[in-house]
Scaffold this active site. Structure first.
Site, PDB file in Angstrom:
ATOM      1  N   LYS A   1      -3.534 -10.704  -7.385  1.00 40.65           N
ATOM      2  CA  LYS A   1      -4.854 -11.020  -6.826  1.00 40.65           C
ATOM      3  C   LYS A   1      -5.907 -10.038  -7.364  1.00 40.65           C
ATOM      4  CE  LYS A   1      -5.514  -8.369  -2.699  1.00 40.65           C
ATOM      5  NZ  LYS A   1      -6.054  -8.093  -1.459  1.00 40.65           N
TER       6      LYS A   1
ATOM      7  N   LYS B   1     -10.240  -4.745  -5.391  1.00 33.58           N
ATOM      8  CA  LYS B   1     -11.240  -3.712  -5.676  1.00 33.58           C
ATOM      9  C   LYS B   1     -10.583  -2.402  -6.087  1.00 33.58           C
ATOM     10  CE  LYS B   1     -11.980  -3.824  -0.695  1.00 33.58           C
ATOM     11  NZ  LYS B   1     -12.864  -4.047   0.391  1.00 33.58           N
TER      12      LYS B   1
ATOM     13  N   LYS C   1       0.829  -1.209   0.000  1.00 34.66           N
ATOM     14  CA  LYS C   1       0.000   0.000   0.000  1.00 34.66           C
ATOM     15  C   LYS C   1       0.857   1.249   0.000  1.00 34.66           C
ATOM     16  CE  LYS C   1      -4.444  -1.516   1.413  1.00 34.66           C
ATOM     17  NZ  LYS C   1      -5.607  -1.376   2.264  1.00 34.66           N
TER      18      LYS C   1
HETATM   19  P1  TYM Z   1     -10.454  -6.415   2.676  1.00 38.75           P
HETATM   20  O1  TYM Z   1     -11.533  -5.425   2.857  1.00 38.75           O
HETATM   21  O2  TYM Z   1      -9.303  -6.072   1.775  1.00 38.75           O
HETATM   22  O3  TYM Z   1     -11.054  -7.784   2.127  1.00 38.75           O
HETATM   23  C1  TYM Z   1     -12.174  -8.394   2.744  1.00 38.75           C
HETATM   24  C2  TYM Z   1     -12.027  -9.904   2.687  1.00 38.75           C
HETATM   25  O4  TYM Z   1     -11.941 -10.345   1.338  1.00 38.75           O
HETATM   26  C3  TYM Z   1     -10.783 -11.176   1.163  1.00 38.75           C
HETATM   27  N1  TYM Z   1     -10.271 -10.972  -0.199  1.00 38.75           N
HETATM   28  C4  TYM Z   1     -10.028 -11.978  -1.073  1.00 38.75           C
HETATM   29  N2  TYM Z   1     -10.182 -13.308  -0.971  1.00 38.75           N
HETATM   30  C5  TYM Z   1      -9.873 -14.058  -2.058  1.00 38.75           C
HETATM   31  N3  TYM Z   1      -9.407 -13.541  -3.218  1.00 38.75           N
HETATM   32  C6  TYM Z   1      -9.234 -12.209  -3.366  1.00 38.75           C
HETATM   33  N4  TYM Z   1      -8.810 -11.711  -4.525  1.00 38.75           N
HETATM   34  C7  TYM Z   1      -9.554 -11.359  -2.254  1.00 38.75           C
HETATM   35  N5  TYM Z   1      -9.514 -10.012  -2.056  1.00 38.75           N
HETATM   36  C8  TYM Z   1      -9.942  -9.794  -0.799  1.00 38.75           C
HETATM   37  C9  TYM Z   1      -9.818 -10.674   2.223  1.00 38.75           C
HETATM   38  O5  TYM Z   1      -8.840 -11.648   2.520  1.00 38.75           O
HETATM   39  C10 TYM Z   1     -10.735 -10.401   3.383  1.00 38.75           C
HETATM   40  O6  TYM Z   1     -11.020 -11.572   4.108  1.00 38.75           O
HETATM   41  N6  TYM Z   1      -7.896  -5.908   6.883  1.00 38.75           N
HETATM   42  C11 TYM Z   1      -9.057  -6.515   6.300  1.00 38.75           C
HETATM   43  C12 TYM Z   1     -10.364  -6.068   6.960  1.00 38.75           C
HETATM   44  C13 TYM Z   1     -10.381  -6.273   8.432  1.00 38.75           C
HETATM   45  C14 TYM Z   1     -10.612  -7.515   9.103  1.00 38.75           C
HETATM   46  C15 TYM Z   1     -10.573  -7.198  10.514  1.00 38.75           C
HETATM   47  C16 TYM Z   1     -10.829  -8.827   8.662  1.00 38.75           C
HETATM   48  C17 TYM Z   1     -10.235  -5.307   9.385  1.00 38.75           C
HETATM   49  N7  TYM Z   1     -10.339  -5.858  10.637  1.00 38.75           N
HETATM   50  C18 TYM Z   1     -10.738  -8.202  11.463  1.00 38.75           C
HETATM   51  C19 TYM Z   1     -11.011  -9.823   9.647  1.00 38.75           C
HETATM   52  C20 TYM Z   1     -10.962  -9.495  11.025  1.00 38.75           C
HETATM   53  C21 TYM Z   1      -9.119  -6.120   4.838  1.00 38.75           C
HETATM   54  O7  TYM Z   1      -8.564  -5.144   4.433  1.00 38.75           O
HETATM   55  O8  TYM Z   1      -9.905  -6.908   4.091  1.00 38.75           O
END
Ligand code: TYM
Length: 336
Positions: A198, A201, A116
């Site tokens: 990967k 978004k 990032k």
């Molecule tokens: P975030 O918002 O980037 O993504 C949300 C969830 O989607 C999964 N994900 C994917 N899985 C498979 N293939 C992909 N291409 C892909 N892109 C995203 C992510 O692994 C995630 O599970 N830091 C976290 C949000 C967060 C969180 C937490 C999660 C904040 N606090 C506590 C669990 C527990 C994040 O940025 O996810």
């Protein structure tokens, strides 16, 4: 006989950008699979989103949209605690305390921070750096047993466990040590335009990602244009055929079919047929959710009511942990 207490599941997503089928197959779908078995808490992670500049009016809408999407995907907000991270003050408070138990050396190793900060070189803020501590706080506040996430979040789960173990080592058993959960397929959905990256978004090329709100024609078109290779065999081989393997993964995660069965189904049929089938399967998976979403998003009264109730529940539950932590570290008790 008293009912056995359910174990606790915690997860969430950032309220940034439009969700993709990566978010859906990697996380949201597993939340639903595990839903009955656990007592579940799901956060709309809007504080995490502030690490990147947001347009305030748009951001407000996005956070509410994400809440409605969780519900549209099938998570009942009367049974699951779905809430906004920023509405529950315990997150920011525990995050400060835990940042004093986290080493810079640990944070320096986080690959998401490195990624990032190279993407947002003009805004490498302290929040981006301490992001994993806030995430650890989210999870530990709720004494989560299990955290279903995609593979890209596993490093953050590891640091969460390290922080919890360190804290418990000093003060006794304060935190449950959480286990990550990733599905067998769909844990890392790749970009349709560059299958070595990967699906994300924040990708600037909108053909690289299938968004949860894309209409059926757009979905089919994106799969039709997905990058594959020049030999026309539908065979799973991540190293030599990453594009096709990604499509097989998506198809098998969407339809619940084994990879071997998918290969058999498309034997001798070429990529055209296969891509069409993947597009159809994904469109069929998303259309009912999109329809529910439109309904829910319009119902302001309903949304306000469940948001209020769940924010309160999340505060009540997490504050028990926060009070314990404050006491353990020696902060004086509040006199009310
Ligand atoms: P975030 O918002 O980037 O993504 C949300 C969830 O989607 C999964 N994900 C994917 N899985 C498979 N293939 C992909 N291409 C892909 N892109 C995203 C992510 O692994 C995630 O599970 N830091 C976290 C949000 C967060 C969180 C937490 C999660 C904040 N606090 C506590 C669990 C527990 C994040 O940025 O996810």
């Amino acid at each position: 006989m008293a009912e056995e207490k359910k174990k606790i599941l915690y997860s969430g997503m950032q309220a940034t950008g439009d969700l993709t089928i990566g978010n859906y197959l990697g996380a949201l779908r597993n939340w639903m699979t595990l839903n009955e078995e656990y007592e579940c808490f799901f956060g709309v992670m809007d504080l995490h989103s502030l690490t990147v500049r947001q347009n305030p009016a748009e951001f407000r809408q996005r956070a509410r949209n994400l809440f409605a999407l969780y519900v549209a995907a099938g998570l009942d907000p009367e049974k699951n605690c779905i809430y906004f991270q920023s509405h529950v003050s315990t997150h920011a408070q525990l995050s400060w305390i835990l940042s004093c138990y986290t080493y810079m050396g640990e944070l320096n190793r986080m690959t998401q921070f490195k990624d990032k900060s190279s993407k947002h070189a003009d805004n490498i803020n302290a929040g981006l750096y301490t992001y994993p501590v806030l995430m650890a706080s989210d999870i530990l506040l709720f004494q989560a047993d299990v955290v279903p996430v995609g593979k890209d979040q596993l490093q953050h789960l590891e640091i969460t466990r390290d922080i919890a173990q360190r804290f418990n080592g000093i003060y006794g058993d304060v935190f449950t040590i959480p286990e990550p959960y990733t599905g067998k397929i769909g844990a890392r959905v790749m970009s349709l335009q560059d299958p070595t990256k990967k699906m994300s978004k924040s990708d600037e090329n909108t053909n690289a990602s299938v968004y949860l709100m894309d209409d059926a024609d757009t979905i089919r078109r994106k799969f039709k244009r997905a990058v594959t290779d020049s030999d026309a065999e539908v065979r799973y081989d991540v190293v030599n055929k990453p594009g096709v393997s990604n499509l097989i993964d998506i198809y098998s995660a969407t339809c619940g079919k084994d990879i071997k069965d998918v290969e058999k189904e498309f034997e001798g049929r070429g990529y055209g047929d296969f891509k069409m089938a993947v597009g159809d399967a994904v469109a069929n998976m998303l259309t009912p959710m999109q329809e529910r979403y439109e309904e829910i998003r319009k119902d302001k009264e309903y949304l306000d009511r469940v948001i209020r109730a769940n924010d309160e529940k999340a505060f009540y539950f997490s504050n028990k942990t926060l009070r314990k932590v404050k006491k353990k570290v020696g902060l004086t008790e509040e006199i009310r």
